[in-house]
Design a protein around this motif. Structure first.
Motif, PDB file in Angstrom:
ATOM      1  N   GLY A  15      22.634  81.999  -2.517  1.00  0.00           N
ATOM      2  CA  GLY A  15      23.907  81.857  -3.368  1.00  0.00           C
ATOM      3  C   GLY A  15      24.879  83.059  -3.252  1.00  0.00           C
ATOM      4  N   ILE A  16      26.568  82.555  -3.065  1.00  0.00           N
ATOM      5  CA  ILE A  16      27.314  84.151  -3.122  1.00  0.00           C
ATOM      6  C   ILE A  16      28.088  83.261  -4.860  1.00  0.00           C
ATOM      7  N   PHE A  17      27.765  84.158  -5.186  1.00  0.00           N
ATOM      8  CA  PHE A  17      28.611  84.348  -6.650  1.00  0.00           C
ATOM      9  C   PHE A  17      29.330  85.126  -6.487  1.00  0.00           C
ATOM     10  N   PRO A  18      30.142  84.761  -6.087  1.00  0.00           N
ATOM     11  CA  PRO A  18      31.490  86.085  -6.629  1.00  0.00           C
ATOM     12  C   PRO A  18      32.588  85.905  -7.965  1.00  0.00           C
ATOM     13  N   VAL A  19      32.861  87.443  -8.424  1.00  0.00           N
ATOM     14  CA  VAL A  19      32.457  87.371  -9.961  1.00  0.00           C
ATOM     15  C   VAL A  19      33.479  88.256 -10.200  1.00  0.00           C
ATOM     16  N   ALA A  20      33.593  89.401  -8.977  1.00  0.00           N
ATOM     17  CA  ALA A  20      34.735  90.545  -8.799  1.00  0.00           C
ATOM     18  C   ALA A  20      36.239  89.659  -9.288  1.00  0.00           C
ATOM     19  N   GLY A  21      36.911  88.749  -9.506  1.00  0.00           N
ATOM     20  CA  GLY A  21      38.153  88.640  -9.982  1.00  0.00           C
ATOM     21  C   GLY A  21      38.100  89.209 -11.239  1.00  0.00           C
ATOM     22  N   LEU A  22      40.051  89.189 -11.639  1.00  0.00           N
ATOM     23  CA  LEU A  22      40.034  90.309 -12.552  1.00  0.00           C
ATOM     24  C   LEU A  22      40.176  89.748 -13.867  1.00  0.00           C
ATOM     25  N   GLY A  23      40.588  88.166 -14.243  1.00  0.00           N
ATOM     26  CA  GLY A  23      40.302  86.810 -14.917  1.00  0.00           C
ATOM     27  C   GLY A  23      42.098  87.372 -16.060  1.00  0.00           C
ATOM     28  N   THR A  24      42.969  87.000 -15.120  1.00  0.00           N
ATOM     29  CA  THR A  24      44.123  87.814 -15.780  1.00  0.00           C
ATOM     30  C   THR A  24      44.579  86.039 -17.033  1.00  0.00           C
ATOM     31  N   ARG A  25      43.789  85.148 -15.832  1.00  0.00           N
ATOM     32  CA  ARG A  25      44.688  84.214 -17.360  1.00  0.00           C
ATOM     33  C   ARG A  25      43.659  84.406 -19.087  1.00  0.00           C
ATOM     34  N   PHE A  26      42.548  84.895 -18.695  1.00  0.00           N
ATOM     35  CA  PHE A  26      41.937  85.244 -20.067  1.00  0.00           C
ATOM     36  C   PHE A  26      41.805  86.418 -20.564  1.00  0.00           C
ATOM     37  N   LEU A  27      43.583  88.010 -20.374  1.00  0.00           N
ATOM     38  CA  LEU A  27      43.204  89.026 -21.092  1.00  0.00           C
ATOM     39  C   LEU A  27      43.997  88.492 -22.190  1.00  0.00           C
ATOM     40  N   PRO A  28      43.596  89.717 -23.282  1.00  0.00           N
ATOM     41  CA  PRO A  28      42.361  90.747 -23.135  1.00  0.00           C
ATOM     42  C   PRO A  28      41.481  90.665 -22.791  1.00  0.00           C
ATOM     43  N   ALA A  29      41.053  89.570 -23.161  1.00  0.00           N
ATOM     44  CA  ALA A  29      39.547  89.557 -23.424  1.00  0.00           C
ATOM     45  C   ALA A  29      39.025  89.901 -22.245  1.00  0.00           C
ATOM     46  N   THR A  30      39.791  89.444 -21.061  1.00  0.00           N
ATOM     47  CA  THR A  30      39.139  89.870 -19.333  1.00  0.00           C
ATOM     48  C   THR A  30      39.057  91.282 -19.091  1.00  0.00           C
ATOM     49  N   LYS A  31      39.514  92.845 -20.335  1.00  0.00           N
ATOM     50  CA  LYS A  31      39.825  94.217 -19.494  1.00  0.00           C
ATOM     51  C   LYS A  31      39.066  95.064 -19.914  1.00  0.00           C
ATOM     52  N   ALA A  32      37.391  94.801 -20.603  1.00  0.00           N
ATOM     53  CA  ALA A  32      36.697  95.806 -20.604  1.00  0.00           C
ATOM     54  C   ALA A  32      35.635  94.485 -20.085  1.00  0.00           C
TER      55      ALA A  32
END
Ligand code: UTP
Length: 290
Positions: free
Chosen positions: A6-23
């Motif tokens: 199973g491949i789990f690609p989780v490297a996206g920048l998550g821009t829809r959830f900024l700023p929570a996904t900044k760090a």
């Protein structure tokens, strides 16, 4: 051939959830008290997927730490005799034997999958997108694997969407094979309602044959300058049949703020320890607004 990876690609920048996904990674946001990724990994394990490959980016060590042992914390819980919490933590680190590959630059979902090519080689494999948390009696991927075992070709998960939502999804042009199974004749990325060939949208679960790697390799950057998985699947369609399957279950789009909030409420209402009180609280809010 048994599908094990199973491949789990989780490297996206998550821009829809900024700023929570900044760090922190988007999939580490919790639904009540478990990170989103935990629910998705559970689906994989319950579907018999043994080898889990995370495609991570910079700043995502939290995922590695989460599925690892935590000596200090476990020792602390042991000395305090907090057995329930300790068992829960042990359960998480024993859940999977993961493997992590870095996608050095967020060049798109297709590119993220290509990064794992050397770990998959010539086997069919599964892909799980952490944005989609699926509630179902039989795990969604288990249902899809049954379709794969019957037809021996790539399978994408499908969900019917309202006409005005087609522009948020990849939409397939289908040929019906069985009640819930369709051959994908073509697919269009984010079409307007007028241009959509159907109301069947692709969501974040895939079973792919290894031939997809050759197509990914030859796929040039598409929408947003990213190497898109849908473009590679369209190329694959020219050589192999690809099937779509309408799974039984409910999908929560936790990659979107509203979807995340709805999922949080539903999961909280179901919790034995807080559900009742939370329901009363929601009712009180409703009364206040009237
Ligand atoms: P999305 O298109 O949802 O992008 O990626 P995103 O970065 O996660 O979120 P937004 O839209 O900017 O808010 C779909 C999946 O592909 C992964 C993401 O982590 C997500 O699971 N992905 C995307 C990668 O692993 N690498 C990429 O370069 C792009």
């Amino acid at each position: 051939m048994k599908v094990r990876k199973g491949i789990f690609p989780v490297a996206g920048l998550g821009t829809r959830f900024l700023p929570a996904t900044k760090a922190q990674p988007k999939v580490m946001l919790p639904l009540v008290d478990k990170p989103i990724i935990h629910y998705v990994v559970e689906e994989a394990v319950q579907s018999g997927i043994e080898d889990i490959i995370f495609i991570t980016g910079r700043g995502q060590v939290a995922i590695e730490n989460y599925f690892d042992l935590s000596f200090e914390l476990e020792e602390f819980l042991r000395t305090k005799n907090k057995r329930g919490e300790l068992a829960e933590l042990n359960g998480i680190s024993n859940l999977i034997n993961p493997c992590y590959v870095r996608q050095k630059q967020a060049k798109g979902l297709g590119h993220a999958i290509l990064v794992a090519r050397h770990l998959v080689e010539n086997e069919p494999f599964t892909v799980f997108l952490g944005d989609d948390v699926i509630d179902s009696e039989v795990p969604c991927m288990r249902q899809m694997l049954e379709v794969f075992e019957r037809y021996h070709c790539s399978v994408v998960a499908l969900q019917r969407v309202a006409k005005n939502q087609t522009s948020s999804y990849g939409i397939v042009q289908p040929r019906q094979i069985d009640e819930r199974v369709f051959q994908v004749l073509d697919m269009v990325e984010k079409p307007s309602p007028d241009e959509a060939p159907s109301d069947l949208a692709i969501i974040g679960r895939y079973i792919l044959t290894p031939e997809i790697f050759r197509e990914l390799d030859e796929t040039t950057p598409g929408k947003g300058g990213e190497i898109q998985l849908t473009d590679a699947i369209r190329r694959l369609l020219r050589r192999q049949a690809v099937y779509g399957f309408i799974f039984e279950g409910t999908r929560h789009d936790t990659g979107d703020k509203l979807g995340f909030l709805k999922a949080t409420v539903e999961y909280a209402l179901r919790r034995e320890e807080i559900g009742k009180e939370f329901r009363e609280y929601l009712r009180s809010l409703q009364l206040r607004d009237q």
